[in-house]
Write a protein that holds these residues in place. Structure first.
Motif, short mmCIF file in Angstrom:
data_model
loop_
_atom_site.label_atom_id
_atom_site.label_comp_id
_atom_site.label_asym_id
_atom_site.label_seq_id
_atom_site.Cartn_x
_atom_site.Cartn_y
_atom_site.Cartn_z
N PRO A 59 57.78 71.25 92.57
CA PRO A 59 58.55 71.36 91.31
C PRO A 59 58.72 70.01 90.62
N TYR A 60 58.85 68.96 91.39
CA TYR A 60 58.91 67.61 90.83
C TYR A 60 58.64 66.60 91.95
N GLN A 61 58.32 65.38 91.55
CA GLN A 61 58.08 64.30 92.51
C GLN A 61 58.88 63.07 92.08
N LEU A 62 59.46 62.41 93.05
CA LEU A 62 60.14 61.13 92.82
C LEU A 62 59.24 60.03 93.38
N ILE A 63 58.79 59.16 92.50
CA ILE A 63 57.90 58.08 92.90
C ILE A 63 58.68 56.76 92.87
N SER A 64 58.85 56.17 94.03
CA SER A 64 59.57 54.91 94.11
C SER A 64 58.66 53.78 93.62
N LEU A 65 59.17 52.99 92.69
CA LEU A 65 58.37 51.91 92.12
C LEU A 65 58.62 50.60 92.84
N ARG A 66 57.54 49.87 93.08
CA ARG A 66 57.67 48.55 93.69
C ARG A 66 58.19 47.56 92.65
N ASN A 70 57.52 65.74 86.63
CA ASN A 70 57.75 67.18 86.60
C ASN A 70 56.89 67.76 85.47
N MET A 71 55.76 68.36 85.84
CA MET A 71 54.82 68.85 84.83
C MET A 71 55.40 69.99 84.00
N ASP A 72 56.23 70.83 84.60
CA ASP A 72 56.83 71.95 83.86
C ASP A 72 57.71 71.42 82.73
N LEU A 73 58.58 70.47 83.04
CA LEU A 73 59.46 69.91 82.02
C LEU A 73 58.67 69.11 80.99
N TRP A 74 57.61 68.43 81.43
CA TRP A 74 56.80 67.65 80.51
C TRP A 74 56.09 68.56 79.50
N GLU A 75 55.56 69.68 79.97
CA GLU A 75 54.88 70.62 79.07
C GLU A 75 55.86 71.20 78.05
N SER A 91 74.04 65.43 91.11
CA SER A 91 73.46 66.16 89.97
C SER A 91 71.99 65.82 89.73
N VAL A 92 71.53 64.77 90.37
CA VAL A 92 70.18 64.28 90.08
C VAL A 92 69.10 65.29 90.44
N ARG A 93 69.21 65.90 91.59
CA ARG A 93 68.18 66.84 92.03
C ARG A 93 68.07 68.02 91.07
N SER A 94 69.20 68.56 90.64
CA SER A 94 69.19 69.68 89.71
C SER A 94 68.55 69.29 88.38
N ILE A 95 68.85 68.09 87.90
CA ILE A 95 68.28 67.64 86.62
C ILE A 95 66.78 67.42 86.76
N CYS A 96 66.36 66.84 87.88
CA CYS A 96 64.93 66.61 88.09
C CYS A 96 64.16 67.93 88.16
N THR A 97 64.81 68.98 88.65
CA THR A 97 64.14 70.27 88.81
C THR A 97 64.21 71.13 87.55
N PHE A 98 65.41 71.24 86.98
CA PHE A 98 65.64 72.19 85.88
C PHE A 98 65.91 71.53 84.53
N ASN A 99 66.03 70.21 84.50
CA ASN A 99 66.38 69.47 83.29
C ASN A 99 67.90 69.54 83.07
N PHE A 100 68.36 68.90 82.02
CA PHE A 100 69.77 68.91 81.66
C PHE A 100 70.17 70.31 81.18
N SER A 101 71.41 70.67 81.40
CA SER A 101 71.93 71.93 80.89
C SER A 101 72.77 71.63 79.65
N CYS A 102 72.31 72.13 78.51
CA CYS A 102 73.04 71.92 77.26
C CYS A 102 74.02 73.04 76.97
N ARG A 103 74.20 73.96 77.93
CA ARG A 103 75.06 75.12 77.72
C ARG A 103 76.19 75.17 78.75
N LEU A 104 76.73 74.03 79.10
CA LEU A 104 77.82 73.99 80.06
C LEU A 104 79.08 74.63 79.48
N SER A 105 79.86 75.24 80.34
CA SER A 105 81.13 75.81 79.89
C SER A 105 82.11 74.68 79.61
N ASP A 106 83.12 74.98 78.83
CA ASP A 106 84.12 73.96 78.49
C ASP A 106 84.83 73.43 79.73
#
Length: 350
Positions: free
Chosen positions: A140-147, A178-183, A214-229
């Motif tokens: 679903p996504y990859q985290l690439i650690s940069l040198r 994350n190719m899905d989110l990129w597309e 929250s990082v894992r969820s964002i990396c997988t599904f992106n940000f949620s713009c429909r959060l409840s109050d």
């Protein structure tokens, strides 16, 4: 095939060979008048199919406009500017050159009117960014650690310091792939350009403070713009996802990790045309029928905060790794601990 050629063939089928030989074709054949033939102009897309220029999401000129220039000089070269982008049309070579991208498209003139088919380009997924590596489509996504000694890390570090105005120590940077989110992001950009009739739309690299959980969820599904109050920390500019131009501001909304670092995301965001937000806005246009705006800001003249209401306008470029990282989306994401004397002192004693 010319219309005159078709007429000669019809005559040949009607008469016998001898009868046909006795005809003075050059004198008697009445050539068909094609002056009213509706000529159209086409471009060759990436999929290899010819499309009407009107079907191009980055359309710069109609068939009627091109035909008018062509009739003036069929071997000519014309330069034009559309939506801030300069093009060159070379009728002799049948090419269109984009000065901004350096890309060349083949064009042609035809009286065919076959339109209405679905572009095969829509079925082709956007290519991953050139700097991505070892892309695994099964994940679903990859985290690439940069040198720290690589160019990508150093460029992102400079961006965080010079543009993000954050001068604390950067512990690590991880790229999110994350190719899905990129597309989805690429298709949204094309859609907005097509709707607005533009060849480009404004993007910005913006920061978002968050928590490590929250990082894992964002990396997988992106940000949620429909959060409840109930889950929002505030929505003074609208009920969307908030981004800051400066990392120094974004970290104020980050939660400390147990190591005393701050988690932050760097995202590629389509901001487009923006307006000053309001706490009741659920869209950048306040539920109006005319979708003129794409985002909201704190100050339309000098924005520092952007509010996005459609997650497809966001691509997370970098994200944190382990306990010392600050997550960023889309390209390079630095992790930057905020200076806190008391926290650092306790850490040094443990």
């Amino acid at each position: 095939m010319r219309y005159s050629d078709r007429l000669v063939w019809l005559v040949n089928d009607y008469y016998t060979t001898n009868e046909f030989a006795g005809l003075a074709l050059e004198d008697e054949v009445e050539y068909m008048d094609t002056s009213e033939t509706p000529w159209y102009w086409y471009y060759k897309a990436k999929c290899g199919v010819w499309h009407r220029v009107e079907d191009d999401p980055k359309n710069f000129m109609s068939s009627n406009d091109l035909e008018r220039y062509y009739l003036r000089n069929p071997k000519g070269v014309i330069n034009m500017t559309s939506a801030g982008v300069q093009f060159q049309i070379n009728f002799a070579e049948s090419t269109q050159f984009n000065f901004k991208t350096g890309k060349i498209k083949q064009i042609k003139r035809s009286f065919q009117t076959d339109i209405g088919f679905r572009c095969k380009c829509d079925d082709i997924s956007p290519s991953p960014p050139a700097h991505w590596e070892n892309v695994d489509p099964k994940k679903p996504y990859q985290l690439i650690s940069l040198r720290k000694d690589c160019r990508e890390y150093q460029e992102m570090e400079r961006f965080v310091r010079d543009v993000g105005l954050l001068h604390d120590s950067i512990v690590s940077i991880n790229r999110i792939q994350n190719m899905d989110l990129w597309e989805l992001f690429c298709r949204k950009k094309i859609q907005l350009m097509r709707i607005k009739g533009q060849s480009d739309i404004e993007e910005q690299m913006l920061f978002h403070g968050t928590s490590a959980k929250s990082v894992r969820s964002i990396c997988t599904f992106n940000f949620s713009c429909r959060l409840s109050d109930k889950r929002r920390k505030g929505h003074v500019l609208g009920k969307g996802t908030y981004f800051a131009k400066h990392a120094s501001l974004a970290t104020k909304y980050s939660e400390n990790t147990c190591q005393g670092t701050k988690v932050m995301l760097l995202a590629r965001v389509i901001v487009g045309k923006y307006r000053t937000g309001h706490q009741d806005y659920c869209t950048p246009n306040d539920d109006q029928n005319d979708n003129i705006h794409d985002s909201c800001v704190d100050n339309a003249l000098c924005p520092r905060i952007f509010v996005i209401f459609d997650s497809n306008q966001i691509y997370p470029e970098s994200s944190p790794q382990a306990v010392l990282s600050l997550p960023l989306l889309a390209k390079n994401v630095p992790i930057i601990p905020k200076k806190n004397t008391s926290v650092q002192h306790r850490s040094s004693q443990s």
